[in-house]
Design an enzyme around this catalytic site. Structure first.
Site, PDB file in Angstrom:
ATOM      1  N   GLY A 315       4.402 -13.355 -18.700  1.00 53.63           N
ATOM      2  CA  GLY A 315       4.240 -12.835 -19.982  1.00 53.63           C
ATOM      3  C   GLY A 315       4.725 -11.455 -20.230  1.00 53.63           C
ATOM      4  N   MET A 316       5.463 -11.272 -21.317  1.00 51.36           N
ATOM      5  CA  MET A 316       6.049 -10.122 -21.358  1.00 51.36           C
ATOM      6  C   MET A 316       6.057  -9.417 -22.867  1.00 51.36           C
ATOM      7  SD  MET A 316       9.663  -8.263 -19.945  1.00 51.36           S
ATOM      8  CE  MET A 316       9.980  -6.468 -19.935  1.00 51.36           C
ATOM      9  N   GLY A 317       5.160  -8.770 -23.317  1.00 52.93           N
ATOM     10  CA  GLY A 317       5.120  -8.355 -24.598  1.00 52.93           C
ATOM     11  C   GLY A 317       4.467  -9.075 -25.637  1.00 52.93           C
ATOM     12  N   CYS A 322       0.261  -4.948 -27.056  1.00 49.95           N
ATOM     13  CA  CYS A 322       1.516  -4.675 -26.246  1.00 49.95           C
ATOM     14  C   CYS A 322       2.878  -4.496 -27.121  1.00 49.95           C
ATOM     15  CB  CYS A 322       1.745  -5.553 -25.242  1.00 49.95           C
ATOM     16  SG  CYS A 322       3.197  -5.406 -24.234  1.00 49.95           S
ATOM     17  N   ASP A 355      -0.127 -14.758 -18.711  1.00 51.68           N
ATOM     18  CA  ASP A 355      -1.032 -13.521 -18.981  1.00 51.68           C
ATOM     19  C   ASP A 355      -0.378 -12.931 -20.276  1.00 51.68           C
ATOM     20  OD1 ASP A 355      -2.083 -11.029 -18.890  1.00 51.68           O
ATOM     21  OD2 ASP A 355      -0.137 -10.049 -17.918  1.00 51.68           O
ATOM     22  N   SER A 379      -7.531  -9.275 -24.235  1.00 46.52           N
ATOM     23  CA  SER A 379      -8.261  -8.934 -25.663  1.00 46.52           C
ATOM     24  C   SER A 379      -9.391  -9.988 -25.682  1.00 46.52           C
ATOM     25  CB  SER A 379      -7.291  -8.962 -26.714  1.00 46.52           C
ATOM     26  OG  SER A 379      -6.704 -10.429 -26.747  1.00 46.52           O
ATOM     27  N   ARG A 418       3.347   1.751 -14.028  1.00 48.90           N
ATOM     28  CA  ARG A 418       3.468   0.227 -14.406  1.00 48.90           C
ATOM     29  C   ARG A 418       4.616  -0.065 -15.330  1.00 48.90           C
ATOM     30  NH1 ARG A 418       1.836  -3.775 -18.092  1.00 48.90           N
ATOM     31  NH2 ARG A 418       0.877  -5.586 -17.271  1.00 48.90           N
ATOM     32  N   GLY A 490      -3.610 -26.301 -39.984  1.00 50.80           N
ATOM     33  CA  GLY A 490      -4.132 -26.454 -39.021  1.00 50.80           C
ATOM     34  C   GLY A 490      -5.580 -25.630 -38.898  1.00 50.80           C
TER      35      GLY A 490
END
Length: 503
Positions: A315-317, A322, A355, A379, A418, A490
């Site tokens: 996961g990134m962003g 983030c 993540d 979160s 980090r 949905g």
């Protein structure tokens, strides 16, 4: 009619091979054939090559999400917590020791004060923690000699809130010896009609605390299932660390404390720094499982796995706090990232943890169905009882702080390493700080999440993670991309008012 005419929808390979970056909400999975009950679904899966969890949900190593209390709670419900490292080495090690020493049924972190502390200190505790009974020790901390207990009955009618606790505390305290079991503690509390039972050692030093409220709340929780334990019967716990030279000492101390796995914590894990630290750990601590990341591509995954990673974080962003994709223009939609990384990692026998971006049980279903072996939540668990920080009120709503580790506020405490920016003079935020509402205990949330995921797997027609993998890679699992209108349809719609309770 041939099978190609019967099947509609798309395989994962077809959907994710179109050059489009999808999030969880973009993707909808097709139902499968059901020939088993939801309670027969088995979610057990590996978070590393050597650590298997009954509930494949772990808490994120963020300083507003996971410290000792969260890690204990996650292990008790069959998951696992990873202690953040935006703190001193001593503090992080102490948190790991606390988790490893915890006895289920007792208070994780008993609040203690000195006899000279004023009553007003308890008033502050009541405001932020919602309780007003504390133990008084000579040091003001756990491990000090027990001198007394102060409850609301001792202080409710005292006007002078600066009066020292030694003038109001109850000194004739019912105690139990160190090693008392939870069952025996309940019996003592019932027999003596007390609300609190301090456990002391031979030197009358406070070593643990049992409370009537705690045992009552325990009985009101949903079924917790088997906890996550190590080979010695202690709760599992992980910890995050960086890749700087000083982190080698941190890792050594964590290993001494009994940590079960470490995360090499970076927003972009495909780096020479992470490879170097991974080599160091494998050479000096060969028995320690290492989760590397974060990554979002198969190329990144292969490099870290071939270097010896025992697990990957993907996961990134995509996290709610983030801003990496916005600020740095790199990252990937989380559904696409999970599928593409898992496609490579599964061939190499290494589990991945999804993540970021998890907002509900449906997202967990999708992450596991698309190849993740576990999901990491930030979160979703922020604002819970076990999350670090104090409650306060905004517009009448009880809230806690929640912040990204790339926020300027978190970086001021040291998390800039980090983001590989600890050597820069100009600090660029890759996250924000905010608040989240009070969500209650994760010991209530996680069992319901797990049950909802089981029902999702039943609808998919897969009974466990291995079956989901077979369906995913054989093409039996079908899916589509939803339009914005389909996503709207949905969810809840066309109601004037409604009360959306997940359980």
């Amino acid at each position: 009619m041939g099978s190609e005419q019967i099947y509609d929808g798309y395989t994962a390979a077809q959907l994710f091979g179109q050059g489009v970056s999808y999030t969880y909400d973009d993707v909808i999975l097709h139902p499968g054939y059901i020939n088993f009950a939801a309670h027969e679904v088995e979610l057990a899966s590996n978070v590393t090559k050597n650590i298997k969890l009954r509930v494949p949900i772990v808490s994120s190593p963020m300083d507003t999400v996971t410290e000792a209390e969260m890690a204990v709670a996650m292990a008790l419900v069959g998951g696992m917590g990873f202690i953040h490292y935006n703190c001193t080495v001593a503090d992080q090690v102490a948190a790991v020791v606390k988790v490893k020493a915890h006895q289920p049924g007792f208070v994780v972190t008993p609040v203690c004060m000195k006899p000279s502390d004023p009553i007003s200190a308890i008033d502050n505790i009541k405001l932020t923690k919602n309780f007003s009974s504390i133990c008084v020790t000579d040091t003001g901390a756990l491990g000090g000699k027990l001198l007394g207990i102060v409850t609301s009955r001792d202080i409710d009618f005292i006007d002078d809130r600066q009066m020292p606790l030694e003038d109001v505390m109850t000194k004739d305290v019912v105690t139990a010896p160190e090693g008392t079991t939870p069952k025996a503690a309940v019996d003592i509390l019932k027999r003596n009609k007390k609300g609190r039972l301090p456990l002391v050692n031979a030197n009358d030093e406070l070593v643990n605390l049992a409370t009537r409220t705690g045992f009552v709340e325990e009985r009101q929780l949903p079924p917790q299932g088997a906890p996550s334990l190590d080979s010695k019967g202690r709760l599992l716990v992980g910890a995050a660390t960086g890749t700087r030279e000083g982190d080698k000492e941190r890792i050594a101390r964590l290993v001494e404390a009994g940590v079960d796995a470490v995360i090499l914590d970076s927003s972009q894990g495909d780096s020479t720094y992470q490879l170097g630290m991974l080599r160091h750990i494998k050479q000096h601590h060969p028995g320690l499982d290492v989760i590397c990341g974060n990554v979002v591509t198969g190329t990144q995954a292969r490099r870290l796995i071939e270097a010896g990673a025992d697990g990957l974080r993907v996961g990134m962003g995509s996290g709610s706090i983030c801003t990496t994709q916005e600020v740095c223009a790199v990252g990937r939609g989380q559904a696409t990232a999970v599928y593409q990384v898992a496609r490579i990692a599964s061939q190499l026998g290494v589990p991945i943890t999804a993540d970021g971006g998890i907002q509900n049980s449906g997202h967990i279903c999708k992450a596991l169905a698309l190849g993740a072996s576990a999901v990491m939540c930030g979160s979703l668990f922020a604002g819970t009882t076990e999350a670090p920080g104090n409650y306060f009120y905004i517009h009448g709503q009880r809230v806690k702080k929640y912040r990204g580790m790339g926020s300027l506020e978190a970086m001021a405490k040291g998390s800039e390493a980090r983001y590989l920016s600890d050597t820069q003079n100009l600090k660029i935020a890759q996250g924000v700080s905010g608040t989240v509402k009070d969500k209650g205990s994760v010991r209530r949330t996680v069992p319901y999440l797990a049950q909802a995921v089981k029902q999702g797997f039943q609808d998919l027609g897969v009974q466990d993670i291995p079956q989901a993998r077979n369906a995913l890679y054989s093409g039996a699992m079908r899916m589509e991309c939803r339009t914005g209108a389909a996503q709207h349809e949905g969810g809840v719609h066309d109601l004037l008012t409604f009360d959306k309770k997940p359980w």
